[in-house]
Write a protein that holds these residues in place. Sequence first.
Motif, PDB file in Angstrom:
ATOM      1  N   MET A 190      21.024  -0.479  19.874  1.00 26.72           N
ATOM      2  CA  MET A 190      20.108   0.588  20.287  1.00 26.72           C
ATOM      3  C   MET A 190      19.968   1.609  19.156  1.00 26.72           C
ATOM      4  O   MET A 190      20.956   2.050  18.573  1.00 26.72           O
ATOM      5  CB  MET A 190      20.627   1.271  21.542  1.00 26.72           C
ATOM      6  CG  MET A 190      19.659   2.284  22.147  1.00 26.72           C
ATOM      7  SD  MET A 190      18.225   1.507  22.963  1.00 26.72           S
ATOM      8  CE  MET A 190      18.991   0.867  24.463  1.00 26.72           C
ATOM      9  N   GLN A 191      18.731   1.986  18.833  1.00 32.99           N
ATOM     10  CA  GLN A 191      18.464   3.004  17.821  1.00 32.99           C
ATOM     11  C   GLN A 191      17.447   4.001  18.372  1.00 32.99           C
ATOM     12  O   GLN A 191      16.428   3.599  18.943  1.00 32.99           O
ATOM     13  CB  GLN A 191      17.896   2.383  16.545  1.00 32.99           C
ATOM     14  CG  GLN A 191      18.890   1.566  15.765  1.00 32.99           C
ATOM     15  CD  GLN A 191      18.328   1.114  14.427  1.00 32.99           C
ATOM     16  OE1 GLN A 191      17.123   1.092  14.232  1.00 32.99           O
ATOM     17  NE2 GLN A 191      19.216   0.752  13.515  1.00 32.99           N
ATOM     18  N   GLU A 192      17.734   5.286  18.201  1.00 40.73           N
ATOM     19  CA  GLU A 192      16.818   6.317  18.673  1.00 40.73           C
ATOM     20  C   GLU A 192      15.738   6.561  17.624  1.00 40.73           C
ATOM     21  O   GLU A 192      16.039   6.761  16.443  1.00 40.73           O
ATOM     22  CB  GLU A 192      17.572   7.610  18.964  1.00 40.73           C
ATOM     23  CG  GLU A 192      16.708   8.669  19.622  1.00 40.73           C
ATOM     24  CD  GLU A 192      17.511   9.801  20.255  1.00 40.73           C
ATOM     25  OE1 GLU A 192      16.952  10.899  20.416  1.00 40.73           O
ATOM     26  OE2 GLU A 192      18.694   9.564  20.576  1.00 40.73           O
ATOM     27  N   LYS A 193      14.470   6.529  18.041  1.00 39.42           N
ATOM     28  CA  LYS A 193      13.349   6.700  17.118  1.00 39.42           C
ATOM     29  C   LYS A 193      12.846   8.131  17.055  1.00 39.42           C
ATOM     30  O   LYS A 193      12.214   8.519  16.083  1.00 39.42           O
ATOM     31  CB  LYS A 193      12.196   5.770  17.515  1.00 39.42           C
ATOM     32  CG  LYS A 193      12.543   4.280  17.416  1.00 39.42           C
ATOM     33  CD  LYS A 193      11.311   3.402  17.533  1.00 39.42           C
ATOM     34  CE  LYS A 193      10.691   3.482  18.908  1.00 39.42           C
ATOM     35  NZ  LYS A 193       9.557   2.541  19.078  1.00 39.42           N
ATOM     36  N   GLY A 194      13.095   8.901  18.122  1.00 42.04           N
ATOM     37  CA  GLY A 194      12.625  10.274  18.109  1.00 42.04           C
ATOM     38  C   GLY A 194      12.218  10.733  19.499  1.00 42.04           C
ATOM     39  O   GLY A 194      12.531  10.080  20.512  1.00 42.04           O
ATOM     40  N   LYS A 195      11.506  11.859  19.548  1.00 42.54           N
ATOM     41  CA  LYS A 195      11.072  12.425  20.822  1.00 42.54           C
ATOM     42  C   LYS A 195       9.594  12.743  20.792  1.00 42.54           C
ATOM     43  O   LYS A 195       9.045  13.082  19.747  1.00 42.54           O
ATOM     44  CB  LYS A 195      11.862  13.706  21.138  1.00 42.54           C
ATOM     45  CG  LYS A 195      13.333  13.469  21.459  1.00 42.54           C
ATOM     46  CD  LYS A 195      14.001  14.770  21.878  1.00 42.54           C
ATOM     47  CE  LYS A 195      15.446  14.549  22.281  1.00 42.54           C
ATOM     48  NZ  LYS A 195      16.099  15.804  22.731  1.00 42.54           N
ATOM     49  N   GLU A 196       8.958  12.633  21.936  1.00 42.94           N
ATOM     50  CA  GLU A 196       7.581  13.083  22.141  1.00 42.94           C
ATOM     51  C   GLU A 196       7.591  13.962  23.378  1.00 42.94           C
ATOM     52  O   GLU A 196       7.569  13.462  24.511  1.00 42.94           O
ATOM     53  CB  GLU A 196       6.624  11.897  22.325  1.00 42.94           C
ATOM     54  CG  GLU A 196       6.402  11.074  21.071  1.00 42.94           C
ATOM     55  CD  GLU A 196       5.416   9.936  21.305  1.00 42.94           C
ATOM     56  OE1 GLU A 196       4.966   9.770  22.473  1.00 42.94           O
ATOM     57  OE2 GLU A 196       5.110   9.218  20.349  1.00 42.94           O
ATOM     58  N   GLY A 197       7.664  15.271  23.162  1.00 47.66           N
ATOM     59  CA  GLY A 197       7.785  16.172  24.304  1.00 47.66           C
ATOM     60  C   GLY A 197       9.106  15.931  25.012  1.00 47.66           C
ATOM     61  O   GLY A 197      10.190  15.993  24.418  1.00 47.66           O
ATOM     62  N   GLU A 198       9.034  15.589  26.328  1.00 45.65           N
ATOM     63  CA  GLU A 198      10.246  15.337  27.109  1.00 45.65           C
ATOM     64  C   GLU A 198      10.663  13.868  27.061  1.00 45.65           C
ATOM     65  O   GLU A 198      11.676  13.488  27.638  1.00 45.65           O
ATOM     66  CB  GLU A 198      10.016  15.753  28.569  1.00 45.65           C
ATOM     67  CG  GLU A 198       9.800  17.253  28.752  1.00 45.65           C
ATOM     68  CD  GLU A 198       9.649  17.617  30.219  1.00 45.65           C
ATOM     69  OE1 GLU A 198       9.065  16.811  30.971  1.00 45.65           O
ATOM     70  OE2 GLU A 198      10.132  18.697  30.610  1.00 45.65           O
ATOM     71  N   ARG A 199       9.889  13.032  26.384  1.00 42.97           N
ATOM     72  CA  ARG A 199      10.184  11.597  26.318  1.00 42.97           C
ATOM     73  C   ARG A 199      11.083  11.294  25.122  1.00 42.97           C
ATOM     74  O   ARG A 199      10.821  11.731  24.010  1.00 42.97           O
ATOM     75  CB  ARG A 199       8.890  10.792  26.205  1.00 42.97           C
ATOM     76  CG  ARG A 199       7.920  11.056  27.331  1.00 42.97           C
ATOM     77  CD  ARG A 199       6.523  10.570  26.987  1.00 42.97           C
ATOM     78  NE  ARG A 199       6.434   9.125  26.962  1.00 42.97           N
ATOM     79  CZ  ARG A 199       5.833   8.419  26.017  1.00 42.97           C
ATOM     80  NH1 ARG A 199       5.302   9.062  24.983  1.00 42.97           N
ATOM     81  NH2 ARG A 199       5.771   7.116  26.083  1.00 42.97           N
ATOM     82  N   VAL A 200      12.146  10.526  25.363  1.00 43.59           N
ATOM     83  CA  VAL A 200      13.038  10.058  24.302  1.00 43.59           C
ATOM     84  C   VAL A 200      12.686   8.596  24.017  1.00 43.59           C
ATOM     85  O   VAL A 200      12.664   7.763  24.931  1.00 43.59           O
ATOM     86  CB  VAL A 200      14.521  10.177  24.706  1.00 43.59           C
ATOM     87  CG1 VAL A 200      15.422   9.673  23.577  1.00 43.59           C
ATOM     88  CG2 VAL A 200      14.856  11.628  25.048  1.00 43.59           C
ATOM     89  N   LEU A 201      12.400   8.283  22.743  1.00 46.45           N
ATOM     90  CA  LEU A 201      11.959   6.941  22.357  1.00 46.45           C
ATOM     91  C   LEU A 201      13.100   6.225  21.645  1.00 46.45           C
ATOM     92  O   LEU A 201      13.710   6.756  20.715  1.00 46.45           O
ATOM     93  CB  LEU A 201      10.742   7.020  21.435  1.00 46.45           C
ATOM     94  CG  LEU A 201       9.594   7.931  21.888  1.00 46.45           C
ATOM     95  CD1 LEU A 201       8.474   7.926  20.858  1.00 46.45           C
ATOM     96  CD2 LEU A 201       9.076   7.495  23.250  1.00 46.45           C
ATOM     97  N   LEU A 202      13.376   4.980  22.090  1.00 48.23           N
ATOM     98  CA  LEU A 202      14.440   4.182  21.498  1.00 48.23           C
ATOM     99  C   LEU A 202      13.953   2.771  21.219  1.00 48.23           C
ATOM    100  O   LEU A 202      12.978   2.299  21.833  1.00 48.23           O
ATOM    101  CB  LEU A 202      15.671   4.126  22.418  1.00 48.23           C
ATOM    102  CG  LEU A 202      16.255   5.474  22.854  1.00 48.23           C
ATOM    103  CD1 LEU A 202      15.870   5.754  24.305  1.00 48.23           C
ATOM    104  CD2 LEU A 202      17.766   5.501  22.703  1.00 48.23           C
ATOM    105  N   SER A 203      14.625   2.113  20.293  1.00 46.81           N
ATOM    106  CA  SER A 203      14.342   0.712  19.970  1.00 46.81           C
ATOM    107  C   SER A 203      15.634  -0.064  20.169  1.00 46.81           C
ATOM    108  O   SER A 203      16.698   0.363  19.714  1.00 46.81           O
ATOM    109  CB  SER A 203      13.857   0.596  18.523  1.00 46.81           C
ATOM    110  OG  SER A 203      13.631  -0.758  18.177  1.00 46.81           O
TER     111      SER A 203
END
Length: 353
Positions: free
Chosen positions: A284-297
């Motif tokens: 699991m790798q965290e890609k960043g945030k968009e507002g309240e959304r946490v994006l992961l790969s």
Amino acid sequence: MATISKNAPCPCGSGKKYKLCCQAKDEAAAPPPPSRAASPEQYRAAVSELWGRLLQFVRQPAVRPDLGRALGEYFPDDVGGPPPSYEATPADFFEWLVFDRRRKEGGTLLDVFLGEKGARLLLREQEVCALLRASHVDLFEVKDARKGEPLVLGRVLGDGVEVRPFERAAGDAPAGTLLAARLVQPSGTGLFTQGRVVFPPGEREPLLAFLEAERAKRWGGSAWPDFFKAEGGLFRLFFMRRIVEARRRAEAGPPPEPKVLAMARYDMLEVETALEMVRGFPGMQEKGKEGERVLLSWKVGKTDDPFPADVVVTPRELRLTCFSRETLRAARKTLEAALGRLVSHREDEFRTP
């Protein structure tokens, strides 16, 4: 620099008198007094004449061992090794070989050349030679280059000073094009030598990142001029590596297109707790945030799917998008076993993108 008396002890520490030790070598290497004012064309002719003599010198049998070792250093095997012939070798290699590369015996090939032939050079050639001896490759950015018009460049690293060499553009070059070249300035007239490596504007960020990493690794963050004097071959190395990477991508062809989007949506309890657990999953790798959304790969387990799953965590839910049913099954099994009671509801969806 203070004048040393010829009868004084030599500064090198040999114990001999200066006149019997290093005086002749220092006088050959010292810049001669400026010659009468000359036009840029005359200086260019002097550089060209000197360069021809240096190339003849490099071809001598006594210098061939240096040449062979230097080719292996400048063109390592991981980028294809040395060019197939002497004529195919770029000019920037020969300039690095003569002006920058330190020999096992000490000094550079230019020092050897000056020791053998310096007294027979014309005064203007001696002046240019002394400037070349102190020169180094630098990185410039094209500010203005229209065919037939004077070049306007800016130094990319260091002082960022604008440079207007006595040279006209051979053709149009887009602003932002990068040029790794050696600039000498006899009597205030800027002249480029023949060796140069050109990079398109899109290579700026990768090239600067490469140079910063190499400077930190090899020289502990030394000043750029000192670094370039010692490691001027890095521009050609980066250039060749990018060619090798492009060739490999072309041979591999485009990546396969995903056939199916397999999605699962989970309503979550205690989302913050679930997010911390998800972040710790293998692959699991965290890609960043968009507002309240946490994006992961997420590279899921040992599946054959070349595409990682996308994971989006919001304040209320977790959405999982995979590119095969097999990956979705494996991801769902791992996720539900770990989160257990934190999952309140699940929906699956399959569709073709």
